[in-house]
Design an enzyme around this catalytic site. Structure first.
Site, short mmCIF file in Angstrom:
data_model
loop_
_atom_site.label_atom_id
_atom_site.label_comp_id
_atom_site.label_asym_id
_atom_site.label_seq_id
_atom_site.Cartn_x
_atom_site.Cartn_y
_atom_site.Cartn_z
N GLU A 190 37.87 54.79 31.27
CA GLU A 190 38.00 55.97 30.40
C GLU A 190 38.93 57.03 30.98
O GLU A 190 38.53 58.19 31.21
CB GLU A 190 36.62 56.58 30.12
N GLU B 190 31.26 49.03 27.26
CA GLU B 190 30.09 49.91 27.25
C GLU B 190 29.66 50.15 25.81
O GLU B 190 30.49 50.37 24.93
CB GLU B 190 30.38 51.28 27.89
#
Length: 457
Positions: free
Chosen positions: A164, A360
């Site tokens: 991320e 995720e």
């Protein structure tokens, strides 16, 4: 019956700083999180810092046995840069021994390790020089990455560079959430560019190493949805997608930074400093696969009072509070499973149908012991329902040809969550912080085991 392909990767995800503990010992140097907690412990929920977290540094052998019991065939975690190279150059042999045994134990239990290199844990020694604001960070990261490839390349076949990356850019330099917690859009752009170049330098090192395997990047993709079909709202949606998703997706997969983003930054006077050869480095080093984290959509509208050049992200687009949303009240995030289908379709249609996996997906809930039955097992049916709804949409995308090869939840054991500490829990296993980090399986863990055995539900 929702049935997934054979050889599908079923697993969970975590990170070194959120699980390992031993943050100020065993040869590890401080990261920005260690130092920030030292300076401002009151910023952290219940003053819960990164020193102990879930004590995976000591408990990984038992945790891996639990993974095997649930039938997980893969697990993604990260290496702590500050543990492996405490000063950026000197190898910490204790860290090498720890990670080699960690990864070997995973493999010996039939759990494939997917290893990420950076999960928000900037070394303090580099942060004192400016961190990602400085070009030195690009070479420092590539040195660290190359060291990891050579030390563990015989054990790992799937690597990722960043988790991320848009988060440490936005949270650190636009939203005041992560260290250094400032609002400076020019610095944010430069940090983003150096992060991107660090990724490509690491990919180049990997390819030059001759090590067998694949390398990718993990991106949090929250598709943008416009408030209305008005031209201004649709323009806000396009800019939101450009900045939040395409800024990394396009160069990493397609080999070039979006021309529209380049033009926008030029017109705004925000063009980052670059070096000769950068564009060619991007072009020559596409990723082999993607990890995509999906939790919630991004609902946007045109700014009420737009400024140009922009001073903050809200000058470009504003978040829209959709009145029909379902929300997880503990995390404050919208629950919108259809978004994961839109991600699958986008990768298929716009990004050469590159191999990807859900790296995720999960649901954080506070005070989960409220839901324990008479045996003490947490009855987290809300988490099971969350996974089911998202897996239905993921299956739909796969059935339409999207090249998805796995699904990982966040996370296996409850972990420390930055400024939020242990306020919200995500794991298949509850961690009892007051009693030696004792693990106890939740109902969702047993459901996941059954689902893996059936390849669906």
């Amino acid at each position: 019956m929702i049935e997934f392909p054979k050889n599908f990767l079923w697993g969970a995800a975590a990170s070194a700083p959120q699980t390992e503990g031993h943050s100020n010992s065993n040869g590890k140097s401080p990261s920005t999180w260690d130092k920030w907690f030292e300076l401002c412990p009151n910023k952290f929920h219940q003053s819960q810092g990164p020193e102990t977290t879930s004590n995976v540094y000591e408990m990984y052998p038992q945790d891996i046995e639990r993974m095997a019991e649930l039938g997980l065939n893969s697990y993604r975690t990260s290496i702590a840069w500050t543990r492996l190279l405490p000063d950026g150059y000197t190898i910490n042999q204790e860290a090498v021994d720890f990670y080699r045994d960690y990864f070997t134990t995973l493999k010996n239990h039939g759990v494939e390790p997917i290893i990420n290199l950076f999960h928000f844990d900037m070394p303090w020694w580099l942060m004192e020089k400016g961190g990602w604001e400085t070009r030195e960070s690009v070479d420092a990261f590539s040195t660290y990455a190359d060291t990891a490839f050579h030390l563990f390349g015989d054990l790992i076949t799937k690597w990722t560079t960043f988790n991320e990356p848009i988060v440490h850019i936005e949270s650190g330099y636009l939203q005041g959430y992560h260290y250094p917690a400032i609002v400076d859009i020019q610095k944010a752009v430069q940090v983003g560019y150096h992060t991107l170049m660090a990724h490509f330098k690491a990919v180049e090192k990997f390819r030059a190493s001759g090590i067998k395997g694949e390398i990718g990047i993990i991106l949090n993709i929250s598709p943008a949805y416009a408030r209305s079909h008005s031209q201004s709202d649709l323009e806000a949606k396009n800019l939101a997608d450009l900045i939040s998703s395409k800024s990394f997706l396009d160069p990493c997969v397609l080999g070039e930074i979006p021309q529209r983003l380049i033009k926008y930054l030029q017109e705004a006077g925000l063009t980052p400093e670059t070096q000769p050869g950068d564009r060619e480095l991007i072009r020559q080093n596409p990723v082999d696969f993607l990890g995509l984290n999906y939790y919630q959509p991004l609902r946007v509208k045109a700014p009420e009072r737009p400024n140009f050049p922009p001073k903050t992200i809200s000058d470009i687009f504003e978040v829209y509070d959709w009145p029909e949303k379902r929300i997880n009240p503990y995390r404050g995030w919208e629950i919108y499973p259809e978004g994961i289908y839109d991600v699958a379709k986008m990768i298929k249609d716009d990004y050469h149908n590159i191999p990807w996996y859900v790296s995720e997906n999960g649901m954080g809930v506070a005070d989960e012991l409220r839901f324990a039955d008479v045996t003490g097992m947490i009855q987290d049916d809300y988490r099971i329902d969350f996974m089911k709804e998202h897996l239905v949409q993921l299956h739909k995308g796969i059935s339409e040809g999207s090249n998805c090869f796995g699904y990982h939840t966040w996370t296996f054991v409850d972990c420390w969550s930055w400024l939020n500490g242990y306020r919200n829990r995500y794991g298949f296993y509850h961690v009892d912080l007051a009693h030696g980090y004792k693990r106890s399986v939740k109902k969702s863990g047993l459901w996941f085991k059954e689902m893996i055995g059936n390849r669906g539900f």
